[in-house]
Design a protein around this motif. Sequence first.
Motif, PDB file in Angstrom:
ATOM      1  N   VAL A   1     -12.166  10.179  21.675  1.00  0.00           N
ATOM      2  CA  VAL A   1     -13.096   9.048  20.827  1.00  0.00           C
ATOM      3  C   VAL A   1     -12.666   9.356  19.535  1.00  0.00           C
ATOM      4  N   VAL A   2     -12.370   8.357  18.557  1.00  0.00           N
ATOM      5  CA  VAL A   2     -12.165   8.432  17.274  1.00  0.00           C
ATOM      6  C   VAL A   2     -13.137   7.986  16.545  1.00  0.00           C
TER       7      VAL A   2
ATOM      8  N   GLY B   1      -9.021  12.274  39.226  1.00  0.00           N
ATOM      9  CA  GLY B   1     -10.115  12.782  40.054  1.00  0.00           C
ATOM     10  C   GLY B   1     -10.991  13.632  39.000  1.00  0.00           C
ATOM     11  N   GLU B   2     -10.590  13.971  37.923  1.00  0.00           N
ATOM     12  CA  GLU B   2     -11.383  14.752  36.825  1.00  0.00           C
ATOM     13  C   GLU B   2     -12.482  14.075  36.497  1.00  0.00           C
ATOM     14  N   THR B   3     -13.560  14.924  35.941  1.00  0.00           N
ATOM     15  CA  THR B   3     -14.591  14.391  35.375  1.00  0.00           C
ATOM     16  C   THR B   3     -14.372  14.386  33.746  1.00  0.00           C
ATOM     17  N   PRO B   4     -14.814  13.394  33.137  1.00  0.00           N
ATOM     18  CA  PRO B   4     -14.559  13.196  31.872  1.00  0.00           C
ATOM     19  C   PRO B   4     -14.484  14.267  31.027  1.00  0.00           C
ATOM     20  N   ARG B   5     -13.402  14.631  30.100  1.00  0.00           N
ATOM     21  CA  ARG B   5     -13.474  15.844  29.082  1.00  0.00           C
ATOM     22  C   ARG B   5     -13.233  15.165  27.697  1.00  0.00           C
ATOM     23  N   ILE B   6     -14.355  14.673  27.049  1.00  0.00           N
ATOM     24  CA  ILE B   6     -14.183  14.021  25.965  1.00  0.00           C
ATOM     25  C   ILE B   6     -13.879  14.695  24.693  1.00  0.00           C
ATOM     26  N   GLY B   7     -12.929  14.379  24.066  1.00  0.00           N
ATOM     27  CA  GLY B   7     -12.820  14.790  22.542  1.00  0.00           C
ATOM     28  C   GLY B   7     -13.232  13.882  21.612  1.00  0.00           C
ATOM     29  N   VAL B   8     -14.032  14.284  20.609  1.00  0.00           N
ATOM     30  CA  VAL B   8     -14.497  13.296  19.577  1.00  0.00           C
ATOM     31  C   VAL B   8     -14.035  13.759  18.297  1.00  0.00           C
ATOM     32  N   PHE B   9     -13.261  12.821  17.562  1.00  0.00           N
ATOM     33  CA  PHE B   9     -12.592  13.356  16.345  1.00  0.00           C
ATOM     34  C   PHE B   9     -13.271  12.393  15.211  1.00  0.00           C
ATOM     35  N   VAL B  10     -14.002  12.866  14.377  1.00  0.00           N
ATOM     36  CA  VAL B  10     -14.722  12.285  13.246  1.00  0.00           C
ATOM     37  C   VAL B  10     -13.875  12.139  11.900  1.00  0.00           C
ATOM     38  N   CYS B  11     -13.888  11.106  11.392  1.00  0.00           N
ATOM     39  CA  CYS B  11     -12.863  11.181   9.987  1.00  0.00           C
ATOM     40  C   CYS B  11     -13.974  10.806   8.668  1.00  0.00           C
TER      41      CYS B  11
ATOM     42  N   SER C   1      -3.331  10.036   9.413  1.00  0.00           N
ATOM     43  CA  SER C   1      -2.113  10.542   9.022  1.00  0.00           C
ATOM     44  C   SER C   1      -1.511  11.369   9.877  1.00  0.00           C
ATOM     45  N   GLN C   2      -0.122  11.480   9.631  1.00  0.00           N
ATOM     46  CA  GLN C   2       1.091  11.946  10.829  1.00  0.00           C
ATOM     47  C   GLN C   2       0.479  13.126  11.011  1.00  0.00           C
ATOM     48  N   ASP C   3       0.422  14.232  10.139  1.00  0.00           N
ATOM     49  CA  ASP C   3      -0.030  15.688  10.628  1.00  0.00           C
ATOM     50  C   ASP C   3      -1.248  15.724  11.215  1.00  0.00           C
ATOM     51  N   THR C   4      -2.239  14.716  11.091  1.00  0.00           N
ATOM     52  CA  THR C   4      -3.505  14.775  11.971  1.00  0.00           C
ATOM     53  C   THR C   4      -3.116  14.264  13.516  1.00  0.00           C
ATOM     54  N   GLN C   5      -2.233  13.418  13.531  1.00  0.00           N
ATOM     55  CA  GLN C   5      -1.827  13.078  14.931  1.00  0.00           C
ATOM     56  C   GLN C   5      -1.076  14.342  15.631  1.00  0.00           C
TER      57      GLN C   5
ATOM     58  N   VAL D   1     -16.488  17.687  25.392  1.00  0.00           N
ATOM     59  CA  VAL D   1     -16.008  19.529  25.328  1.00  0.00           C
ATOM     60  C   VAL D   1     -15.474  19.727  24.040  1.00  0.00           C
ATOM     61  N   TYR D   2     -15.018  18.968  23.250  1.00  0.00           N
ATOM     62  CA  TYR D   2     -14.405  19.435  21.967  1.00  0.00           C
ATOM     63  C   TYR D   2     -14.799  18.156  20.749  1.00  0.00           C
ATOM     64  N   THR D   3     -14.969  18.772  19.699  1.00  0.00           N
ATOM     65  CA  THR D   3     -15.181  17.990  18.313  1.00  0.00           C
ATOM     66  C   THR D   3     -14.539  18.633  17.242  1.00  0.00           C
ATOM     67  N   ASP D   4     -14.036  17.453  16.215  1.00  0.00           N
ATOM     68  CA  ASP D   4     -13.326  17.960  15.103  1.00  0.00           C
ATOM     69  C   ASP D   4     -13.552  16.982  14.129  1.00  0.00           C
ATOM     70  N   GLN D   5     -13.366  17.224  12.936  1.00  0.00           N
ATOM     71  CA  GLN D   5     -13.288  16.165  11.787  1.00  0.00           C
ATOM     72  C   GLN D   5     -12.004  16.435  10.957  1.00  0.00           C
ATOM     73  N   ASN D   6     -11.590  15.484  10.255  1.00  0.00           N
ATOM     74  CA  ASN D   6     -10.540  15.435   9.546  1.00  0.00           C
ATOM     75  C   ASN D   6     -10.592  14.712   8.237  1.00  0.00           C
ATOM     76  N   LEU D   7      -9.791  14.914   7.093  1.00  0.00           N
ATOM     77  CA  LEU D   7      -9.745  14.078   6.217  1.00  0.00           C
ATOM     78  C   LEU D   7      -9.252  12.770   6.151  1.00  0.00           C
ATOM     79  N   PHE D   8      -8.078  12.593   6.889  1.00  0.00           N
ATOM     80  CA  PHE D   8      -7.488  11.226   7.251  1.00  0.00           C
ATOM     81  C   PHE D   8      -6.932  11.217   8.608  1.00  0.00           C
ATOM     82  N   THR D   9      -7.644  10.853   9.511  1.00  0.00           N
ATOM     83  CA  THR D   9      -7.601  10.790  10.902  1.00  0.00           C
ATOM     84  C   THR D   9      -6.129  10.299  11.193  1.00  0.00           C
TER      85      THR D   9
END
Lengths: 222, 885, 117
Positions: free
Chosen positions: B394-395, B328-338, B374-378, B364-372
């Motif tokens: 979205v990755v 039922g929810e509107t999309p709340r998209i998270g974008v993770f850029v590597c 990797s286990q700790d990024t998960q 609604v949320y964005t982030d970036q990582n060095l190596f998306t």
Amino acid sequence: MIVADKKPIEEIIETTRNFKRLLILGCNECVTVCEAGGKKEVGILASALRMNALNQGREVKIDEITLERQCDHEYLEEIRNVVDQYDGILSIACGVGVQFTAEKYQATPVLPGVNTKFMGATEKRGLWVERCQGCGQCILATTGGICPVSRCAKRLFNGPCGGSSNGKCEISKEVDCAWQLIIDRMKALGTLEDYEKLSPIKDWSTDRAGGPRKVVREDVQL
Amino acid sequence: MTAVNPYNKNLDDRRATFIEYPQAVPLAFAIDPKVCIGCGLCENICLAKAVRYADRIKESALRVGAVILSSGSEGYDPSGLDYFGYGRSPNVVTSEEFERILSASGPYRGHVMRPLDREEPRRIAWIQCVGSRDTNRCGNGYCSSVCCMYAIKEAMIAKEHIHGDLDCTIFNMDIRTFGKDYEKYYLRARDKEGVQFVKARIHTVDPIAETGDLAVRYVDESGAIREEIFSMVVLSVGLQIPRASVALAGQLGIELNKYNFVATDPFLPVTTSRPGIYTCGVFQGPKDIPSSITEASAAACAAGRDLAAARGTETRSIEIPDEIDVSGETPRIGVFVCNCGINIGGIVKVQEVQDYAATLPNVVYTDQNLFTCSQDTQDKIKDKIKAHRLNRVVVAACTPKTHEPMFQETLQACGINKYLFEMANIRNQNSWIHSKDPAGATRKAKDLVRAAVARAGTLHPLEEKKISVIPRALVVGGGVAGMNAALGLANQGFEAVLVEKEEKLGGLANRLTHTIEGADVGAYVDDLIRKVNDHPKIQVQTQSLIVGFTGFKGNFSTEVLVGPGMYERKIAHGAVVLATGAREYQPKEYGYGEDPRVVTQLELGARLAEKGAGDLNEVVMIQCVGSRNEENPNCSRICCQSAIKNALHIKAENPDANVYVLYRDIRTYGLLEDYYTEARAKGVLFFRYSPERPPEVVAGEAGVAVTFEDPILGRRLQVSADLLALSAGMVAEDTEELGSIMKLARNAEGYFMEAHVKLRPVEMATEGVFVCGTAHSPKLLSETIAQAYAAASRATTFLSQSEMTLSAVVAQVDADKCASCLVCVRSCPYGVPRINAEGVSEIDPALCHGCGICAGECPAKAIELNWYEDDQLLCKVEALLEGVL
Amino acid sequence: MRLNYPTNVKIIRVPCTGKVDTIHILRAFEKGADGVCVIGCMEGDCHYNSGNFRARKRVEQVSHLLEQIGIGGERVKMFNLSSGEGPRFAQYAVEMTERVTALGPNPIKLARKRAAA
């Protein structure tokens, strides 16, 4: 089913060139089955016509609706409320649909988008062949199930003409001689004696030659 | 630091740090210690800290229940054969070098050039049997089995790649294209593409200094010496066992034969001399790819039998939390850029892309990582999903081919449906290929993220249906293949129902007496039948016919008419193994059926077992009867060894008997070559005939007069034979009815068509259906046994799941829109859509392969493919072209 | 295998070219794309048997339509290659870009500019 073929896009562009608001009306029956006028074709035509207009610097509104059929009043009623939004309707149903739509919406020009060809069957995907011309007096029982009205070039009723050669019609090697087919079939069915029986002269009044026709069934009329 | 690249056969260079080849697993770099100068720079630079510079070889001990040796082969090195010019001219190459030259990822990037001057060759010669069938210069008396086919393939592909005309000539003793449909390929090369085949052993190849060309000299069949000039010469080198493998076998106590292949019993093709250790592939004997893959599965089956009791004891299962209902929810998209280290970050301005993503609809949320990846990024992503109640992710990173499944698992671990995930490839399809245009790459990265976000907004949860699996297999055919398949399954704990149309089990093998190695077929078959009848998990139904078949993978139902009483029985099973076999061709040629002295090889074999050969003085054998002709263009594979087996038997009992074998090519492939050598040594006479002038046979009082040409003498000879043995080929059993009942694909000759000729040789295109034995194509008893094990192995992999998860990427028909036009029914390559009882098309999700062809064809737009719905693709088109008009 | 091709090439993933609808290709041109390529397996090697054959027919249909309406049939093309042929993909990407550049921008863009002016 009724078999139709798409009209060349140049022709359609020409006939619809003056419409600023165009409705492309598809049909979900025969023309869908012979892949000429279903919802997908409506989408393709709409996109092509839009691009053509844009390319010529014209602004057009082109909408797409596909009805279940265009030969029943109830289905055509579904567009009653929107019809006046358009200067013209391009119907890609068979000739029946185009006319019925035009009769219902007298104030709106209804143009054809396909060429209706014949009543036929799907021999295989992409190949449709004519089998019936609606002569109104079916004689298939006497011809082994093969129709000389639709399949014989001369519509002969009592055997092949002198032009039949190697089972092919004299008008083209691609066309089977209908009477050869009939003889072969009657042989296979073991009814070849009936072949000798003469068919009487056909009463063409039941055919289109006798004027536009209708079928009335008192027993089902409300 | 660079070194010659051994993968490209030293034709080009590579660095000291290198990935061996594009298909390497793991696809990671290694350091070549022989070239490394020890600067240690790589370890300092690596952002992922993946380089352990001081790493050394470590030994570890593993406790296992079974071992499979698949150490393969190496190409024969022709450096010692001075007369071929190898080493004297770079334009004389081995076939391995030529393969790299042909390869698009090879040293010349797929441009066919000769190494000396990089010119396009005009004429290429292949010399067959280099390092095979040669006890003179090297010790490899066997046939390497693959060289004839690969030489033809190289010629065909070279012709395609070269822009002008290319003349190809293959110098051979016999052309051995004995595999399934291989003969047709040979004919196409010869008759359509103009590849020439010359029967000659090349004795000299001389490089011509001025042109770089090569002069090839040989003696043709008439005895004349010929010389032809070629731009390049390819030596078709054979397969041999490396010294390291011989040493390994010694360490493990495995017996090898005289050519260093593993010694195996013909009835136990993958079993070594040491219990618990199995073998497969070329280490077992020279063979091609389909046979190697088949044997690999066979070895797995054999090992699986040993390990059956321990199945499942060491597997771990993953706990997945319940899925949260986000419908039922509107999309709340998270974008993770590597950044992917510097792979993306070094070219693309990642911060800019992240900031841009934040402006997109529903993000609604964005982030970036060095190596998306990797286990700790998960773990970090999981926290963010929960903290920000993200319901789409979205990755923007690499290709989905690498990590999509892993990211999807991350979503599932948070209770988010795995189909609510989208990746934007801003590495392989962006930063890597636009390294010279960073500004353009940044712009494109934003476009790709915009498209991915647009699509993410259209995604909705999809259910992966689970279906149960009936742990029972139906084996169709009770010959050697069927019985071995049934035992392979039963010994691993699965029930098998064996259906056989005749009264007795055994099939064609009932007519065989011994293998060419001398093994007793009759005793083997009796033993096999006893094992099958006694096994508690096998039900045998003889005199039974299959009359009905419904269901889908894991859940089939087959109707069988059992026994002379023809009572009906319905069998529920999860898989099918087809083992319907083949028959010996009944010749119409050469007076067979008219004169009792004209027999087939099977009949001769039986006759020799019964009456011996004491009364036979003149025996003629004609090869290729009913094979390699217009009616049956295939080679029947087993007839050459069959003839030689009988010929050796005759000579053993009656050394003075004259045995004449009239052949077109002698196809004693692999380790069978030794028997051909032995036959010649024992005085069996071989005469080649051409199909345009076959032997003539006239049955007379004194004997059967066989007239044929001797190509060497150039004369016609006549023998008055006591017995004429025709090597009648194999014909597939008539499976037309079975094929239509079970919807099985068969080729023009009536053999079942496997899903993939090379990579899936025992599976049919329909999931859950497997094939083995001569029902697949003609083969030897030992090859049949291996293929039966393989089919059992693939079937047990299938049946060992308690439930099967179906992919959710399947097509669905909207019944209201369907016009029942039959277009989807006709266009589906798997025959899945059916018109149901309501008169509209219906697609069974268990059968759908998810290709989307029906969706693209439907004239009424009534079909959508899950996860690739029209608007899910169109929104990407619109997003990518946003602002253009 | 760090190959190069121009940044104007953008890729949309589908499970098989058999899924690519005529309407998807037309919509791209409608929205201003200068060129569209459909990239699938080698003929005879389609992972799903016949998807790339169907795609070829659709691409031909679109090409014909585009020619008729003055957009240009050369702007859409189908390429067949195997998934192991990275360099060939790059080569086709470059080829297509050069071909489309030579044809000029999508005429609709120019028509729009003229209409706005």
